[in-house]
Design a protein around this motif. Structure first.
Motif, PDB file in Angstrom:
ATOM      1  N   PRO A 118       0.968  -1.258  -0.263  1.00  0.00           N
ATOM      2  CA  PRO A 118       0.254  -0.058   0.010  1.00  0.00           C
ATOM      3  C   PRO A 118       0.909   1.210  -0.080  1.00  0.00           C
ATOM      4  CG  PRO A 118      -0.855  -1.480   1.637  1.00  0.00           C
ATOM      5  CD  PRO A 118       0.495  -2.238   1.183  1.00  0.00           C
ATOM      6  N   TYR A 119       0.388   2.231  -0.845  1.00  0.00           N
ATOM      7  CA  TYR A 119       1.169   3.631  -0.938  1.00  0.00           C
ATOM      8  C   TYR A 119       0.318   4.588  -0.235  1.00  0.00           C
ATOM      9  CZ  TYR A 119       3.895   7.467  -3.027  1.00  0.00           C
ATOM     10  OH  TYR A 119       4.613   8.283  -3.418  1.00  0.00           O
ATOM     11  N   VAL A 120       0.967   5.618   0.207  1.00  0.00           N
ATOM     12  CA  VAL A 120       0.311   6.695   1.065  1.00  0.00           C
ATOM     13  C   VAL A 120      -0.745   7.409   0.228  1.00  0.00           C
ATOM     14  CG1 VAL A 120       1.896   6.502   3.032  1.00  0.00           C
ATOM     15  CG2 VAL A 120       2.456   8.092   1.214  1.00  0.00           C
ATOM     16  N   ASN A 121      -0.183   7.772  -1.141  1.00  0.00           N
ATOM     17  CA  ASN A 121      -0.785   8.559  -1.885  1.00  0.00           C
ATOM     18  C   ASN A 121      -1.802   7.938  -2.845  1.00  0.00           C
ATOM     19  OD1 ASN A 121       0.421  10.782  -0.676  1.00  0.00           O
ATOM     20  ND2 ASN A 121       2.167  10.780  -2.206  1.00  0.00           N
ATOM     21  N   SER A 122      -2.148   6.582  -2.764  1.00  0.00           N
ATOM     22  CA  SER A 122      -2.659   5.991  -3.794  1.00  0.00           C
ATOM     23  C   SER A 122      -3.963   6.168  -4.073  1.00  0.00           C
ATOM     24  CB  SER A 122      -2.371   4.332  -3.706  1.00  0.00           C
ATOM     25  OG  SER A 122      -2.841   4.002  -2.588  1.00  0.00           O
ATOM     26  N   PHE A 123      -4.937   6.318  -2.911  1.00  0.00           N
ATOM     27  CA  PHE A 123      -6.320   6.617  -2.665  1.00  0.00           C
ATOM     28  C   PHE A 123      -6.557   7.837  -3.669  1.00  0.00           C
ATOM     29  CE2 PHE A 123      -7.633   4.103   1.007  1.00  0.00           C
ATOM     30  CZ  PHE A 123      -7.124   2.578   0.311  1.00  0.00           C
ATOM     31  N   PHE A 124      -5.788   9.018  -3.335  1.00  0.00           N
ATOM     32  CA  PHE A 124      -5.998  10.066  -3.955  1.00  0.00           C
ATOM     33  C   PHE A 124      -5.293  10.145  -5.564  1.00  0.00           C
ATOM     34  CE2 PHE A 124      -4.885  14.292  -5.738  1.00  0.00           C
ATOM     35  CZ  PHE A 124      -6.178  15.125  -5.181  1.00  0.00           C
ATOM     36  N   ASP A 125      -4.441   9.500  -5.754  1.00  0.00           N
ATOM     37  CA  ASP A 125      -3.648   9.635  -7.238  1.00  0.00           C
ATOM     38  C   ASP A 125      -4.627   8.794  -7.990  1.00  0.00           C
ATOM     39  OD1 ASP A 125      -1.595  11.163  -6.328  1.00  0.00           O
ATOM     40  OD2 ASP A 125      -0.342   9.494  -6.087  1.00  0.00           O
ATOM     41  N   THR A 126      -5.251   7.781  -7.647  1.00  0.00           N
ATOM     42  CA  THR A 126      -6.126   6.894  -8.467  1.00  0.00           C
ATOM     43  C   THR A 126      -7.227   7.780  -8.930  1.00  0.00           C
ATOM     44  OG1 THR A 126      -6.838   5.717  -6.655  1.00  0.00           O
ATOM     45  CG2 THR A 126      -5.294   4.662  -7.707  1.00  0.00           C
ATOM     46  N   ARG A 127      -7.810   8.399  -7.943  1.00  0.00           N
ATOM     47  CA  ARG A 127      -8.940   9.094  -8.167  1.00  0.00           C
ATOM     48  C   ARG A 127      -8.576  10.218  -9.415  1.00  0.00           C
ATOM     49  NH1 ARG A 127      -9.695   6.616  -3.804  1.00  0.00           N
ATOM     50  NH2 ARG A 127     -11.766   6.183  -3.065  1.00  0.00           N
ATOM     51  N   THR A 128      -7.343  10.777  -9.356  1.00  0.00           N
ATOM     52  CA  THR A 128      -7.122  11.854 -10.266  1.00  0.00           C
ATOM     53  C   THR A 128      -7.036  11.065 -11.500  1.00  0.00           C
ATOM     54  OG1 THR A 128      -5.742  13.120  -8.523  1.00  0.00           O
ATOM     55  CG2 THR A 128      -5.289  13.451 -10.851  1.00  0.00           C
ATOM     56  N   VAL A 129      -6.450  10.063 -11.704  1.00  0.00           N
ATOM     57  CA  VAL A 129      -6.344   9.527 -13.159  1.00  0.00           C
ATOM     58  C   VAL A 129      -7.646   9.023 -13.549  1.00  0.00           C
ATOM     59  CG1 VAL A 129      -5.340   7.564 -14.416  1.00  0.00           C
ATOM     60  CG2 VAL A 129      -3.950   8.669 -12.483  1.00  0.00           C
ATOM     61  N   ARG A 130      -8.611   8.574 -12.796  1.00  0.00           N
ATOM     62  CA  ARG A 130      -9.961   8.336 -13.193  1.00  0.00           C
ATOM     63  C   ARG A 130     -10.633   9.661 -13.704  1.00  0.00           C
ATOM     64  NH1 ARG A 130     -10.166   4.916  -8.199  1.00  0.00           N
ATOM     65  NH2 ARG A 130      -9.157   2.897  -8.685  1.00  0.00           N
ATOM     66  N   ARG A 131     -10.467  10.785 -12.951  1.00  0.00           N
ATOM     67  CA  ARG A 131     -10.828  12.142 -13.482  1.00  0.00           C
ATOM     68  C   ARG A 131     -10.373  12.605 -14.869  1.00  0.00           C
ATOM     69  NH1 ARG A 131     -14.175  15.916 -12.163  1.00  0.00           N
ATOM     70  NH2 ARG A 131     -13.832  18.110 -12.979  1.00  0.00           N
ATOM     71  N   SER A 132      -8.892  12.167 -15.201  1.00  0.00           N
ATOM     72  CA  SER A 132      -8.220  12.498 -16.389  1.00  0.00           C
ATOM     73  C   SER A 132      -8.972  11.473 -17.487  1.00  0.00           C
ATOM     74  CB  SER A 132      -7.115  12.127 -16.067  1.00  0.00           C
ATOM     75  OG  SER A 132      -6.175  12.849 -15.255  1.00  0.00           O
ATOM     76  N   ASN A 133      -9.367  10.644 -17.397  1.00  0.00           N
ATOM     77  CA  ASN A 133     -10.038   9.584 -18.232  1.00  0.00           C
ATOM     78  C   ASN A 133     -11.154  10.067 -18.472  1.00  0.00           C
ATOM     79  OD1 ASN A 133     -10.149   7.400 -19.905  1.00  0.00           O
ATOM     80  ND2 ASN A 133     -11.135   6.194 -18.329  1.00  0.00           N
TER      81      ASN A 133
END
Length: 572
Positions: free
Chosen positions: A383-398
């Protein structure tokens, strides 16, 4: 405003009717000017509501009796006109009112600036983030080989901002950089600051604890692009409600221009490669985050943000926000019709039969919450400390690529992010897994350490910071951060890319400033120019080129070798 009632626009006529109904009889203990200001504020609110629906954050603070009273010529003109009535007011009185009404509606009365004066204004520059921005300006952005640009610093306390500026720029050509005073408590000061800038970089976090959406809205109204360094889902939920206004205005609102934005840029580049090389959409992507070097400490602002997010997730926020924080698609994105096995899962609301789609199991946060091995790539991940936020950012980009350009990365895109376990930790974690120890699944931070391990080192070295302080940039000189991405197209083609950059604190200043400069100087080249965007959608390849020109290492077609795991030179 015409004296002839028949020539009054319907929106104004409706506003006056609503005003009369709400205002009631005049109150004898108030001046005519005050009464006129209240009546004008009601009129302005009603007009805005009739034209655009619900009021935006700036409108709520701006269209008030107090605000109209502050613009004395406007209040006086209203009082004269209302005293006589539109039918009896002469042309001169009405012309005077019209002049001041226009100035009130376009905010020109509230600004000392005749046009944009600064390319970039940094707001909230008295704290640690302001220090980092000034350091990046000195060490990178203001070097002789870079393009020239004008800038100013701003904050609630001009005195504190000036102290920071004097400390960081003394005896340089920028020692007299202008300092502006602006506060969310005084919306006129916010408008005045925004009207001076082409781009505003907001550094005043934690954002979820502020009224920062007033600044975002002011940027939209005054046609200034906006950048911040947030990584907060509750804040993202609030400002994404301004997307349609920013889109209509052609204003780029780009939150989360922080050090972890490289994962967003990496997915963008890999998806672009699949489209350019094969004409194929992206089926899946993964980012492995790593880092090393000395642990410099944790800034006090970072600790405040962590505490605010923890509180929100544990009941400190509304039920709606708490629920949204757990939703993988809360910042945008779309749930594919079926998962990779052709199965579609839904929720059925008891008693109503209402059906809502569920995120695929492969998109759930729980997939990133445990240690496992990626056998295809030969990587042990945690698990990575920023993953929950970063994945949401990429989904928004998509989602944005679909909405704005009709070309998403992929209609069935799955994106996950993990920490890449350092080789020296793998054996220890494998043993913990065999013993069933929960210690094995603790999130890993940017230095390859758990939060507890990092805090232990920081405390032992006396690097705990309070107030608005954080690690000095010189303490970050040997720390590096890496982002190693792999993606697969819908037809099975594969691609890799990787970035290696400096410490996350310094990279946050790099990402924010280079994004701001991209918006300022490369806007004609950008594919999308308005909306609440992500770094990749806003900056595209122009932003990537700027980052690489400043020393960030990048490789397309593979991952950088371990011999290149070192930061770009940040020495002055």
């Amino acid at each position: 405003m015409a004296g002839d009632q028949e020539n009054v626009p319907p929106a104004v006529a409706a506003a006056r009717a609503a005003e009369a109904a709400r205002a009631g009889p005049p109150r004898g203990d108030e001046s005519a000017t005050r009464n006129a200001a209240e009546m004008g504020a009601l009129r302005a609110r009603a007009i805005q509501e009739a034209q655009q629906g619900e009021q935006t954050p700036l409108q709520k603070k701006y269209f008030t009796a107090d605000m109209m009273s502050r613009y004395q010529p406007m209040a006086d003109a209203l009082a004269k006109c209302d005293a006589k009535g539109d039918d009896e007011a002469g042309e001169e009185v009405l012309a005077n009112l019209e002049e001041h009404w226009d100035k009130f509606m376009d905010f020109s009365w509230a600004s000392q600036w005749d046009g944009k004066k600064f390319d970039v204004v940094f707001y909230g520059a008295s704290g640690y983030q302001g220090y980092l921005m000034m350091q990046y300006l000195r060490r990178v952005a203001l070097k002789p080989n870079r393009e020239k640009f004008t800038f100013a610093f701003a904050g609630r306390s001009a005195t504190k901002v000036a102290e920071m500026r004097d400390r960081e720029f003394r005896n340089t050509e920028w020692e007299d950089t202008p300092v502006l005073s602006a506060s969310y408590d005084d919306v006129v000061s916010i408008i005045d600051m925004v009207k001076s800038a082409h781009v505003v970089v907001n550094l005043a976090g934690p954002y979820m604890l502020s009224e920062g959406e007033v600044l975002v809205d002011a940027c939209i109204w005054c046609k200034a692009d906006y950048v911040d360094v947030s990584m907060e889902v509750p804040w993202g939920l609030r400002i994404k409600e301004l997307h349609r206004y920013a889109l209509d205005a052609g204003v780029a609102v780009v939150p989360s221009c922080a050090g972890s934005a490289y994962s967003d840029l990496g997915v963008y580049l890999l998806a672009k490669k699949f489209q350019d090389d094969f004409g194929e959409a992206t089926r899946s992507a993964v980012c492995y985050c790593a880092g090393g070097g000395s642990v410099p400490g944790v800034s006090a602002t970072c600790l405040k943000t962590r505490a605010a997010l923890s509180s929100a997730a544990c009941g400190g926020a509304t039920e709606e926000v708490a629920r949204a924080m757990k939703d993988p698609f809360s910042l945008g994105g779309f749930i594919p019709l079926v998962d990779r096995n052709g199965v579609k899962e839904v929720d059925i609301q008891q008693g109503t039969g209402f059906i809502s789609t569920k995120a695929r199991p492969e998109d759930e946060d729980s997939k990133m919450a445990r240690v496992s091995e990626d056998k295809q790539l030969g990587v042990w991940r945690a698990p990575y400390v920023n993953s929950f936020f970063d994945t949401r950012t990429v989904r928004r980009s998509n989602m944005l690529m679909a909405d704005l350009g009709n070309q998403p990365y992929g209609a069935t895109l799955n994106f996950m992010e993990y920490a890449m376990l350092p080789p020296e930790k793998v054996a220890r974690v494998q043993e913990a897994l065999r013993q069933g120890s929960p210690e094995a699944h603790k999130p890993i931070g940017p230095y390859g350490l758990t939060v507890e391990e990092e805090q232990k080192i920081v405390k032992a070295q006396g690097k705990e910071y309070e107030g608005d302080n954080g690690p000095p940039v010189d303490d970050l000189s040997d720390a590096w951060s890496g982002f190693f991405l792999h993606a697969e197209s819908v037809n099975g083609n594969q691609a890799k890319c990787s970035f290696v950059a400096a410490d996350g604190y310094f990279e946050t200043s790099r990402m924010a400033i280079e994004t701001a400069l991209t918006l300022r100087f490369d806007k004609e080249k950008l594919q999308y120019r308005g909306g609440v965007l992500t770094p990749s959608v806003a900056g595209g390849t122009c932003l990537v080129e700027r980052l690489l020109a400043t020393g960030v290492k990048f490789k397309m077609g593979g991952w950088l070798d371990s011999s290149e795991y070192s930061p770009p030179n940040i020495a002055e």
